[in-house]
Design a protein around this motif. Structure first.
Motif, mmCIF file in Angstrom:
data_model
loop_
_atom_site.group_PDB
_atom_site.id
_atom_site.type_symbol
_atom_site.label_atom_id
_atom_site.label_comp_id
_atom_site.label_asym_id
_atom_site.label_seq_id
_atom_site.Cartn_x
_atom_site.Cartn_y
_atom_site.Cartn_z
ATOM 1 N N GLY A 38 -1.082 7.068 -10.804
ATOM 2 C CA GLY A 38 -2.625 7.102 -10.871
ATOM 3 C C GLY A 38 -3.118 7.733 -9.619
ATOM 4 N N ASP A 39 -4.381 8.016 -9.596
ATOM 5 C CA ASP A 39 -4.831 8.634 -8.245
ATOM 6 C C ASP A 39 -5.275 7.550 -7.418
ATOM 7 N N PHE A 40 -5.570 7.849 -6.099
ATOM 8 C CA PHE A 40 -6.126 6.823 -5.039
ATOM 9 C C PHE A 40 -6.735 7.532 -4.067
ATOM 10 N N ASP A 41 -7.296 6.990 -3.131
ATOM 11 C CA ASP A 41 -8.167 7.489 -2.101
ATOM 12 C C ASP A 41 -7.292 7.537 -0.856
ATOM 13 N N ILE A 42 -6.908 8.425 -0.247
ATOM 14 C CA ILE A 42 -6.022 8.460 0.933
ATOM 15 C C ILE A 42 -6.815 7.770 2.116
ATOM 16 N N GLY A 43 -8.006 8.176 2.428
ATOM 17 C CA GLY A 43 -8.825 7.457 3.366
ATOM 18 C C GLY A 43 -8.938 5.951 3.368
ATOM 19 N N GLU A 44 -8.975 5.587 2.113
ATOM 20 C CA GLU A 44 -9.084 3.970 2.038
ATOM 21 C C GLU A 44 -7.556 3.294 2.338
ATOM 22 N N TRP A 45 -6.529 4.197 2.040
ATOM 23 C CA TRP A 45 -5.249 3.625 2.589
ATOM 24 C C TRP A 45 -5.000 3.583 3.929
ATOM 25 N N VAL A 46 -5.638 4.369 4.565
ATOM 26 C CA VAL A 46 -5.466 4.565 6.152
ATOM 27 C C VAL A 46 -5.905 3.492 6.854
ATOM 28 N N ALA A 67 4.353 4.253 -4.470
ATOM 29 C CA ALA A 67 4.102 2.751 -4.402
ATOM 30 C C ALA A 67 2.618 2.415 -4.396
ATOM 31 N N ARG A 68 1.913 3.211 -3.478
ATOM 32 C CA ARG A 68 0.533 3.015 -3.315
ATOM 33 C C ARG A 68 -0.252 3.187 -4.706
ATOM 34 N N THR A 105 4.422 2.977 7.148
ATOM 35 C CA THR A 105 3.620 2.247 6.271
ATOM 36 C C THR A 105 3.928 0.813 6.542
ATOM 37 N N VAL A 106 2.867 -0.166 6.335
ATOM 38 C CA VAL A 106 3.292 -1.539 6.604
ATOM 39 C C VAL A 106 2.524 -2.022 5.042
ATOM 40 N N ASP A 107 3.168 -3.315 4.818
ATOM 41 C CA ASP A 107 2.480 -3.985 3.818
ATOM 42 C C ASP A 107 1.238 -4.919 4.228
ATOM 43 N N GLU A 108 0.546 -5.220 3.152
ATOM 44 C CA GLU A 108 -0.817 -5.641 3.517
ATOM 45 C C GLU A 108 -0.885 -6.777 4.297
ATOM 46 N N LEU A 109 0.287 -7.816 3.994
ATOM 47 C CA LEU A 109 0.279 -8.997 4.652
ATOM 48 C C LEU A 109 0.289 -8.788 6.114
ATOM 49 N N LEU A 110 1.286 -8.031 6.443
ATOM 50 C CA LEU A 110 1.654 -7.839 7.876
ATOM 51 C C LEU A 110 0.363 -7.218 8.611
ATOM 52 N N ALA A 111 -0.218 -6.291 7.869
ATOM 53 C CA ALA A 111 -1.440 -5.678 8.562
ATOM 54 C C ALA A 111 -2.480 -6.606 8.819
ATOM 55 N N GLU A 112 -2.641 -7.508 8.028
ATOM 56 C CA GLU A 112 -3.894 -8.396 7.867
ATOM 57 C C GLU A 112 -3.678 -9.727 8.781
ATOM 58 N N LYS A 113 -2.284 -10.118 8.496
ATOM 59 C CA LYS A 113 -2.250 -11.308 9.113
ATOM 60 C C LYS A 113 -1.677 -11.274 10.431
ATOM 61 N N ARG A 114 -0.880 -10.180 10.660
ATOM 62 C CA ARG A 114 -0.535 -9.957 12.098
ATOM 63 C C ARG A 114 -0.536 -8.854 12.451
ATOM 64 N N PRO A 115 -2.084 -8.071 12.626
ATOM 65 C CA PRO A 115 -2.243 -6.718 13.231
ATOM 66 C C PRO A 115 -1.581 -6.597 14.531
ATOM 67 N N ASP A 116 -1.309 -7.643 15.351
ATOM 68 C CA ASP A 116 -0.974 -7.444 16.680
ATOM 69 C C ASP A 116 0.452 -7.115 16.871
ATOM 70 N N LEU A 170 -1.298 2.800 5.507
ATOM 71 C CA LEU A 170 -0.774 3.720 6.238
ATOM 72 C C LEU A 170 -1.484 4.055 7.582
ATOM 73 N N VAL A 171 -0.313 3.598 8.677
ATOM 74 C CA VAL A 171 -0.886 3.209 10.000
ATOM 75 C C VAL A 171 -0.211 4.335 11.057
ATOM 76 N N GLY A 172 0.428 5.150 10.609
ATOM 77 C CA GLY A 172 0.769 6.480 11.315
ATOM 78 C C GLY A 172 1.547 7.475 10.636
ATOM 79 N N ILE A 173 1.464 8.743 11.185
ATOM 80 C CA ILE A 173 2.069 9.935 10.480
ATOM 81 C C ILE A 173 2.671 10.715 11.616
#
Length: 345
Positions: free
Chosen positions: A323-331, A75-76, A235-246, A84-87
């Motif tokens: 396609g490729d992507f940077d794992i570090g930017e996902w975390v 998906a990413r 993993t969480v969607d970006e909206l949840l991560a940015e709007k309600r990180p709490d 990506l918030v935990g492993i």
């Protein structure tokens, strides 16, 4: 804290050992979000295929997922805005098996033989196929061989994991266990060996009286063990991560609570995981080992992030990613750090 008002959050987890699954069974998830006036809605339990598909492609806003890593990585790669918030790394049975009549007794005997790998219909990423291919590559590497030393045979699977939800052909169960078509092809003599894993792998290997060719789910080298279920991703969607990180931090706190509970309740943990996986406690013990209760944590340690990156590269090499992507930017380490601070306090 944001003043964003929410009435519900969607979530999903795979039917495997995860601390999110444990937290759900213990009531910690519902309790955590109810305190915020938010109802939890299960993606995978929805009768709507369009909603269930988000278990695999992470399309729903205000959602989180914990489970196998192939769907969220795919998906990413397709541009889904997730974090990506935990492993979690929980080792499990991984093996190559055959039948006695093939004469295969070791990895070296696989050279020149037919290795069956299921191929499912288009629609979602074929994570079962990705898993089996990595299992094959890992097994062959134990004897210095590669996939070019065997003949890979596609085994067609007609049903998608999104189909027949609640259909009579499932005989009242929620899903069809994996490996059925591969086992049938093995018995018919169309292939010589297959890859299996987890509690379903233990079950089918026992059922057919299989010969164990290679067993590497607990191998000392993590590069051998890494696969779709090792590690598993939160993993969480970006909206949840940015709007309600709490809320993401609260979620992780509930997971921490479940992880600590597991450490103090090994037998109950095994029973809960068996319920989650649709397996027996005996199968869980064999498939995941006696120390399972110590391996249901959550972190973003560099070694775990590197393992995700290594498997992402494998998926890219084998054509499973857009396609490729940077794992570090996902975390996104912020929710884990906030939850850790609160736990320490």
């Amino acid at each position: 804290m944001s003043d964003e008002k929410l009435s519900e959050i969607w979530y999903t987890r795979c039917p495997v050992p995860t601390p999110v699954g444990l937290a759900a069974q213990l009531g910690y998830l519902e309790e955590t979000f109810a305190a915020e006036g938010i109802a939890l809605r299960s993606i995978i339990d929805s009768p709507d295929p369009a909603i269930r598909q988000s278990h695999f492609n992470h399309t729903l806003n205000w959602s989180f997922r914990h489970g196998g890593n192939v769907p969220p990585i795919r998906a990413r790669s397709e541009g889904r805005k997730t974090r990506l918030v935990g492993i979690t790394w929980t080792d499990e049975f991984q093996a190559v098996i055959t039948l006695p009549q093939t004469g295969i007794r070791s990895v070296s005997d696989l050279k020149g033989r037919r290795f069956g790998i299921a191929r499912r219909p288009e629609g979602i990423v074929d994570f079962h196929r990705a898993t089996a291919l990595k299992g094959l590559v890992s097994a062959l590497s134990l004897e210095g061989l590669s996939h070019r030393d065997v003949e890979i045979v596609d085994v067609a699977v007609r049903d998608s994991v999104l189909d027949k939800f609640g259909d009579a052909s499932l005989f009242g169960l929620r899903r069809r266990p994996p490996h059925g078509e591969e086992i049938a092809a093995l018995i018919r003599g169309e292939i010589d060996a297959i890859f299996v894993k987890g509690t379903p792998g233990i079950a089918v290997a026992n059922l057919i009286g299989a010969v164990l060719v290679a067993d590497f789910g607990f191998h000392s080298d993590p590069n051998i063990r890494v696969n779709s279920g090792s590690p598993r991703l939160l993993t969480v969607d970006e909206l949840l991560a940015e709007k309600r990180p709490d809320l993401v931090a609260r979620l992780i706190e509930a997971i921490f609570r479940a992880s600590e509970w597991a450490k103090a309740h090994p037998d109950d943990t095994r029973r809960f995981v068996a319920r989650e996986a649709g397996a027996t406690e005996e199968q869980v013990l064999v498939a995941n080992g006696p120390d399972l209760h110590h391996h249901l944590g959550l972190s973003l340690e560099p070694g775990l992030i590197a393992a995700v990156g290594a498997y992402k590269d494998f998926l890219l090499e084998w054509g499973f990613l857009a396609g490729d992507f940077d794992i570090g930017e996902w975390v996104d380490p912020r929710p884990l750090e906030a939850a850790t601070r609160r736990a320490a306090a």
